[in-house]
Design a protein around this motif. Structure first.
Motif, PDB file in Angstrom:
ATOM      1  N   ASN A 187       0.857  -1.193   0.000  1.00 52.18           N
ATOM      2  CA  ASN A 187       0.000   0.000   0.000  1.00 52.18           C
ATOM      3  C   ASN A 187       0.886   1.234   0.000  1.00 52.18           C
ATOM      4  OD1 ASN A 187      -2.710  -1.279   2.091  1.00 52.18           O
ATOM      5  ND2 ASN A 187      -2.487  -1.262  -0.109  1.00 52.18           N
ATOM      6  N   TYR A 189       1.167   5.447   0.469  1.00 53.86           N
ATOM      7  CA  TYR A 189       0.519   6.608   1.079  1.00 53.86           C
ATOM      8  C   TYR A 189       1.399   7.841   0.918  1.00 53.86           C
ATOM      9  CZ  TYR A 189      -2.224   2.960   3.375  1.00 53.86           C
ATOM     10  OH  TYR A 189      -3.017   1.876   3.626  1.00 53.86           O
ATOM     11  N   PHE A 317      -4.216   8.584   0.883  1.00 52.43           N
ATOM     12  CA  PHE A 317      -3.969   8.179  -0.495  1.00 52.43           C
ATOM     13  C   PHE A 317      -3.696   9.422  -1.345  1.00 52.43           C
ATOM     14  CE2 PHE A 317      -6.948   4.561   0.671  1.00 52.43           C
ATOM     15  CZ  PHE A 317      -5.920   3.647   0.814  1.00 52.43           C
ATOM     16  N   HIS A 386       5.537   3.234   2.028  1.00 50.56           N
ATOM     17  CA  HIS A 386       4.953   1.962   1.608  1.00 50.56           C
ATOM     18  C   HIS A 386       4.795   1.033   2.811  1.00 50.56           C
ATOM     19  CE1 HIS A 386       6.819   3.440  -2.153  1.00 50.56           C
ATOM     20  NE2 HIS A 386       5.795   2.841  -2.731  1.00 50.56           N
ATOM     21  N   TRP A 465      -3.396   2.555   7.264  1.00 50.58           N
ATOM     22  CA  TRP A 465      -3.987   1.300   6.793  1.00 50.58           C
ATOM     23  C   TRP A 465      -5.308   1.032   7.508  1.00 50.58           C
ATOM     24  CZ3 TRP A 465      -4.001  -3.974   8.969  1.00 50.58           C
ATOM     25  CH2 TRP A 465      -4.374  -4.956   8.044  1.00 50.58           C
TER      26      TRP A 465
END
Length: 772
Positions: A187, A189, A317, A386, A465
């Motif tokens: 993920n 950010y 995001f 990440h 998250w």
């Protein structure tokens, strides 16, 4: 033939040979009734030669039923004989046809090859390996040699969040997960953090330049600017320390507070000072507490929360269209760290009153002429970070998962703060993957392994998250195990966790050996009362805290410590392998193996057993303590300030809600004991009820953006039971900030939150306790 005989029997006897008797008995305990059914047959045998009619209390002189109807004339006897013969012939023909059909079926079956073994009953459950075999298998996977290799691979002198070093470590973790055959993903950010000034520096000037320092240390998310004020020494910056200063009639407004590191987080120290209208806070490591070098710089953050404070409640995001808001936890005053050497110079020149005896030391508190200037020029920057994930999927409840995580970033080398935790994470992933691939272990539930970035700025990666997947995670993730800082010594052991996990922790302490030759962690560290000697509160700056208080996921964090003291070098540039060797007697890999076994035992037990090893009854003692305090304080306010809280306000609602929770939790335990472990659906229903406990302690009446830590027992904010108790104390002492109407509103909402948790725990709507 059987049918013929049955027909003849009915004709001649006319009454059945058995009957059913129902005995209804009322169970007077509780609201439930119980029906007992008894069947009785072959009554003729019970009554000897008197016949069925006698047993049924019929007259013994009564003629048989057929004789009464037909009489005993010769004509009727001939008719009866003919009918009997006809029935016999018909019965014989039926029996013959049935016999032929059976022979045909047997001949067909003989043409089909029989199965060598009977087909087992399929329950849908994964083949269950015995727990003792799981323990032995897991113990074989973890070795000191493996940890030496992993330490070398993941050690780095520069891996601050978002840096090339951080990205490189993330790629190494990802490759390891892929190598172990795990499903992986990442993920990304874009988060805002404060870093030291790119040019220039922060500055602290005492008494017109007689002592000036340009600190390299950092407190991220401090307010920016320059202030001048009189220094006031305030101990550790705890609320009780400031109250003591107020009791001495010392003016706190506009003062620059000089406080020691320790006891509570940097963010809490600054928040406490801001409540006193201070203008700035200087934090230093006290050589009297710890053997710090005088020039040791401290790094940390002062956000009273977790995650990116510029997207509170939302994931960071890229290109998201969230409103430009800031977390309410960002401080409005300046905050900066200074070295022990600088602090000592300042303390030696302070005047004013003597330091309170309880604080120790020989210094003064400071007076109005002890002026100091604080200049903070930190730079707010956006960084791309990440998170890296790998999953071992379960074989039964694939969509229910345990999360094991560790941060990989650090201010400097960060050997104890991140390298050891990341190494333990990777070794756990390797060991359990190998058990599944090569040894036949089949976990019922999934295990997600997570490597977080930006942990040093306040669990930013982990919290983002959680914010991004809150609705899904709160329903499916049932536990979080935190691996940050798990090895910081070897002579002490501490655990912070949700009460739901206490029983699991206790059993794991008994099953894992100690690093100091004792047969178990329990025998060395638990003593007579493991909860007193091992447990500690889960603090705001712990990465497990947002999982518990923000997302309602039961969480656990643990660490080996040097003993009575603490590891000195978290948040410094001196957190190296050499320093950690000094407090572990050069046995870091050995202690890391034990830490991995402790985390692994908890994880494997949670994914191995049919039912989750969590005990909802452990929360009741905490509830009872809070409710008792609130009840006592309500009566005290009604006695001293009856105009604020009328007698009509009763705590009975809250007491009833607490009782509902107690009954629901005990009812769940009873259901667990009576459950059929082979019934997959039953196990899933019970496990979902267990999983609902933690998340239903989150108040639904406050915004996760405004009050992210919504847990009414372990969170923070006006919605908690502790806040209710504090508000009552303010009402009793006529504090101007107290508000009786606000208290009554908060009291009602807290009560209904607790009742809602009890209702959810009870399960089906018809099982709810509506006493409230």
């Amino acid at each position: 033939m059987d049918q013929a005989r049955s027909t003849i029997s009915k004709i001649f006897n006319g009454e059945p040979h058995s009957y059913t008797r129902f005995n209804l008995t009322q169970n007077m305990e509780g609201d439930n009734s119980q029906v007992e059914m008894k069947l009785s047959s072959d009554m003729d045998e019970e009554v000897g030669g008197n016949g069925v009619g006698d047993h049924l209390n019929h007259s013994s002189n009564r003629k048989p039923h057929v004789a009464q109807k037909l009489g005993r004339t010769p004509k009727n006897l001939c008719f009866l004989a003919a009918a009997t013969l006809l029935i016999f012939i018909i019965g014989y023909l039926i029996g013959y046809l049935v016999h032929q059909k059976k022979e045909l079926a047997q001949s067909c079956a003989a043409s089909v090859l029989p199965l060598e073994e009977p087909v087992p009953h399929e329950t849908g459950a994964a083949p269950l390996m015995d727990w003792d075999d799981v323990k032995k298998l897991f113990a074989q996977k973890l070795t000191v040699a493996n940890f030496e290799s992993v330490f070398s691979e993941f050690s780095s002198d520069e891996h601050r969040a978002g840096s090339p070093g951080d990205d490189a470590l993330g790629n190494k973790v990802l490759k390891k997960f892929n190598k172990y055959g795990m499903n992986t993903w990442t993920n990304e950010y874009f988060v805002k953090v404060q870093d030291p000034p790119a040019s220039g520096s922060n500055r602290v000037v005492f008494k017109n330049g007689s002592n000036t320092e340009y600190p390299k240390g950092l407190l991220s998310y401090s307010a920016i600017g320059t202030v001048t004020g009189a220094v006031l020494y305030a101990g550790y910056g705890q609320e009780i320390d400031f109250m003591l200063l107020q009791d001495r009639n010392i003016n706190l407004s506009g003062r620059v507070m000089l406080v020691k590191a320790g006891k509570i987080s940097f963010a809490e120290k600054v928040a406490n000072a801001a409540k006193m209208n201070a203008s700035a806070v200087l934090i230093y490591p006290d050589p009297a507490d710890d053997a710090f070098e005088e020039d040791t710089e401290l790094y940390g953050h002062v956000h009273m929360g977790s995650g990116d404070p510029y997207t509170p409640g939302f994931p960071s995001f890229n290109y998201t269209q969230f409103p430009p808001v800031q977390s309410s936890g960002l401080p409005k005053i300046l905050a900066q760290t200074i070295t022990a050497g600088m602090a000592t110079k300042i303390l030696r020149e302070l005047g004013g009153q003597n330091v309170p005896q309880a604080w120790g030391g020989i210094y003064k508190l400071g007076e109005e002429k002890d002026l100091i200037t604080v200049d903070v020029n930190n730079v707010l920057t956006e960084k791309k970070i990440h998170n890296v994930f790998g999953v071992i999927k379960g074989f039964v409840d694939t969509d229910r998962y345990l999360v094991i995580g560790a941060q990989r970033d650090a201010w400097g080398p960060g050997f104890a703060s991140s390298t050891v935790g990341t190494s333990v994470l990777v070794e756990l992933a390797r060991s359990i993957s190998d058990m599944v691939k090569n040894d036949g272990f089949k976990p019922r539930r999934s295990i997600v392994f997570a490597s977080w970035s930006a942990g040093e700025y306040g669990s930013v990666g982990a919290t983002e998250w959680l914010e991004g997947y809150l609705s899904s995670l709160s329903m499916k993730a049932f536990t979080y195990i935190n691996l940050d800082g798990v090895v910081a010594g070897r002579n002490g052991f501490k655990v912070a966790a949700s009460p739901l996990l206490y029983s699991l922790i206790k059993s794991s302490l008994k099953e894992v050996r100690s690093p100091n030759k004792a047969p178990s962690l329990s025998s060395e560290f638990a003593g007579g009362n493991w909860e007193t000697n091992v447990l500690e509160p889960l603090k705001l700056d712990n990465a497990a805290y947002p999982f518990l208080a923000f997302s309602g996921i039961p969480s656990v964090s643990f660490r080996f410590t040097p003993g009575k003291s603490e590891y000195l070098y978290f948040g410094t540039m001196r957190d190296t392998r050499q320093k950690l060797n000094g407090v572990t007697s050069n046995s870091v890999p050995q202690v890391a193996v034990i830490a991995s076994q402790f985390a692994g035992h908890m994880a494997l037990r949670l994914v191995h057993d049919h039912l989750l090893r969590m005990d909802p009854t452990r929360y009741y003692d905490i509830l009872r303590t809070h409710v008792g305090q609130i009840n006592t304080k309500v009566k005290a306010v009604q006695r001293v300030q009856p105009q604020l809280l009328p007698k009509s306000l009763t705590v009975q609602w809250l007491i009833s809600a607490s009782g509902s929770y107690n009954r629901a939790s005990r009812s769940l335990l009873a259901d667990v004991q009576n459950s059929d472990l082979d019934n997959i659906e039953m196990c899933r229903i019970i496990n979902d009820r267990i999983m609902s406990v933690e998340r239903n302690f989150l108040s639904p009446f406050v915004s996760p953006r405004e009050s992210p830590f919504r847990h009414i027992l372990l969170g923070s904010g006006s919605h908690t039971l502790q806040a209710l108790s504090n508000h009552l104390e303010a009402l009793r002492t006529t504090n101007p900030e107290a508000d009786a109407d606000l208290f009554r509103n908060q009291f009602a909402l807290a009560t209904w939150t607790l009742q809602g948790c009890a209702n959810s725990l009870a399960g089906d709507i018809w099982s709810l306790d509506n006493e409230i």
